[in-house]
Write a protein that holds these residues in place. Structure first.
Motif, PDB file in Angstrom:
ATOM      1  N   PHE A  47       0.831  -1.343   0.081  1.00  0.00           N
ATOM      2  CA  PHE A  47      -0.176  -0.156  -0.120  1.00  0.00           C
ATOM      3  C   PHE A  47       0.844   1.478   0.054  1.00  0.00           C
ATOM      4  O   PHE A  47       0.197   2.458  -0.011  1.00  0.00           O
ATOM      5  CB  PHE A  47      -0.820  -0.028   1.029  1.00  0.00           C
ATOM      6  CG  PHE A  47      -2.165  -0.498   0.926  1.00  0.00           C
ATOM      7  CD1 PHE A  47      -3.143  -0.299   0.037  1.00  0.00           C
ATOM      8  CD2 PHE A  47      -2.385  -1.889   1.798  1.00  0.00           C
ATOM      9  CE1 PHE A  47      -4.185  -1.184  -0.171  1.00  0.00           C
ATOM     10  CE2 PHE A  47      -3.815  -2.642   1.534  1.00  0.00           C
ATOM     11  CZ  PHE A  47      -4.627  -2.129   0.789  1.00  0.00           C
ATOM     12  N   GLY A  48       2.196   1.140   0.260  1.00  0.00           N
ATOM     13  CA  GLY A  48       3.197   2.378  -0.133  1.00  0.00           C
ATOM     14  C   GLY A  48       3.372   3.149   1.243  1.00  0.00           C
ATOM     15  O   GLY A  48       3.977   4.130   1.233  1.00  0.00           O
ATOM     16  N   GLU A  49       3.129   2.075   2.376  1.00  0.00           N
ATOM     17  CA  GLU A  49       3.512   2.670   3.536  1.00  0.00           C
ATOM     18  C   GLU A  49       4.722   2.153   4.108  1.00  0.00           C
ATOM     19  O   GLU A  49       5.089   1.129   3.726  1.00  0.00           O
ATOM     20  CB  GLU A  49       2.160   2.245   4.613  1.00  0.00           C
ATOM     21  CG  GLU A  49       0.930   2.810   4.151  1.00  0.00           C
ATOM     22  CD  GLU A  49      -0.151   2.344   5.150  1.00  0.00           C
ATOM     23  OE1 GLU A  49      -0.061   1.608   5.946  1.00  0.00           O
ATOM     24  OE2 GLU A  49      -1.447   2.877   5.045  1.00  0.00           O
ATOM     25  N   GLY A  50       5.170   3.154   4.877  1.00  0.00           N
ATOM     26  CA  GLY A  50       6.793   2.545   5.399  1.00  0.00           C
ATOM     27  C   GLY A  50       7.754   3.736   5.246  1.00  0.00           C
ATOM     28  O   GLY A  50       7.708   4.324   4.300  1.00  0.00           O
ATOM     29  N   SER A  51       8.700   3.787   6.252  1.00  0.00           N
ATOM     30  CA  SER A  51       9.653   4.844   6.070  1.00  0.00           C
ATOM     31  C   SER A  51      10.955   4.178   6.594  1.00  0.00           C
ATOM     32  O   SER A  51      11.167   3.239   7.516  1.00  0.00           O
ATOM     33  CB  SER A  51       9.491   5.904   6.902  1.00  0.00           C
ATOM     34  OG  SER A  51       9.538   5.705   8.519  1.00  0.00           O
ATOM     35  N   ILE A  52      12.130   4.713   6.001  1.00  0.00           N
ATOM     36  CA  ILE A  52      13.490   4.197   6.428  1.00  0.00           C
ATOM     37  C   ILE A  52      14.289   5.552   6.910  1.00  0.00           C
ATOM     38  O   ILE A  52      15.718   4.988   6.882  1.00  0.00           O
ATOM     39  CB  ILE A  52      14.159   3.304   5.545  1.00  0.00           C
ATOM     40  CG1 ILE A  52      14.080   3.518   4.013  1.00  0.00           C
ATOM     41  CG2 ILE A  52      13.476   1.971   5.292  1.00  0.00           C
ATOM     42  CD1 ILE A  52      14.590   3.163   3.308  1.00  0.00           C
ATOM     43  N   GLY A  53      13.715   6.524   7.179  1.00  0.00           N
ATOM     44  CA  GLY A  53      14.558   7.748   7.137  1.00  0.00           C
ATOM     45  C   GLY A  53      15.643   7.528   8.295  1.00  0.00           C
ATOM     46  O   GLY A  53      16.695   8.291   8.233  1.00  0.00           O
ATOM     47  N   GLU A  54      15.044   6.947   9.464  1.00  0.00           N
ATOM     48  CA  GLU A  54      16.033   6.836  10.753  1.00  0.00           C
ATOM     49  C   GLU A  54      16.706   5.591  10.678  1.00  0.00           C
ATOM     50  O   GLU A  54      17.341   5.249  11.884  1.00  0.00           O
ATOM     51  CB  GLU A  54      15.222   7.228  11.929  1.00  0.00           C
ATOM     52  CG  GLU A  54      14.593   8.599  11.911  1.00  0.00           C
ATOM     53  CD  GLU A  54      13.320   8.817  12.654  1.00  0.00           C
ATOM     54  OE1 GLU A  54      12.817   7.735  13.392  1.00  0.00           O
ATOM     55  OE2 GLU A  54      12.519   9.808  12.488  1.00  0.00           O
TER      56      GLU A  54
END
Length: 160
Positions: A47-54
Motif C-alpha cells: 500500500f506504499g506505507e513505510g519509512s526508513i528515514g532513521e
C-alpha cells in the motif's frame, strides 16, 4: 582506467526512500538484500506505507538486521498484525555479510538503507549502502554544488 559502473537494481515499485542518506554520507558501494517479512508487513508495504528515514543496518552473530525501520500496522490485520518498528532480518550471502562486517569494523563505515522496493518478481528488497559519514564542510560543499546546478539550469532555460 575508469571505475566500473554498478548495475542498477530492477526496481518496479519503490515504497520508501532515504533521500537524506545521500546528503549525510559518501556512498561507497551498494548491495541488494531481501527482507524477511510477515504477511501483514508485505501488505502494508504494498500500500506504499513505510519509512526508513532513521533506520540503519547492523551485523550480529553473522546475520544482517535492519533496525529502526517503520512499517505501520496493516489496517485489516486484526490480532495477527506485526510490531511496526521490529528489527527485520536482511537476506544476504555469507560472503557479502563478511565483506560488510569487515568494512564496518576496520574502516569505520556505516550500513545505510537507501530504499525499499518491490522487484519485477514481486519480492520486497532493500538497497543497502556501505557509506562513510560526511563532515559539515562536505555537506556545505554539496549544498553549494546543488544550488549551482539549479542556477545553471535556470540560466540555460532562460537564455538557451
Amino acid at each position: 582506467m575508469a571505475r566500473p559502473q554498478h548495475k542498477t537494481f530492477d526496481k518496479k515499485k519503490s515504497v520508501a526512500e532515504n533521500r537524506k542518506a545521500r546528503f549525510d554520507y559518501h556512498i561507497e558501494d551498494t548491495f541488494e538484500a531481501g527482507i524477511a517479512l510477515t504477511g501483514t508487513e508485505v501488505k502494508s508495504l504494498r500500500f506504499g506505507e513505510g519509512s526508513i528515514g532513521e533506520s540503519y543496518a547492523e551485523i550480529k552473530n553473522g546475520e544482517c538486521w535492519l533496525v529502526n525501520s517503520n512499517v505501520p500496522e496493516f489496517s485489516h490485520g486484526n490480532r495477527y498484525n506485526h510490531v511496526p518498528k521490529r528489527p527485520r532480518k536482511l537476506l544476504l550471502h555469507e560472503r557479502e555479510i563478511a565483506r560488510l562486517q569487515g568494512a564496518v569494523e576496520r574502516k569505520g563505515m556505516t550500513l545505510v538503507p537507501l530504499s525499499i522496493y518491490f522487484n519485477s518478481r514481486g519480492r520486497a528488497k532493500v538497497e543497502l549502502a556501505l557509506a562513510k559519514g560526511k563532515n559539515a564542510a562536505d555537506k556545505r560543499h554539496t549544498i553549494k554544488e546543488r544550488d549551482w546546478k539549479r542556477e545553471q539550469g535556470r540560466i540555460l532555460r532562460d537564455h538557451g
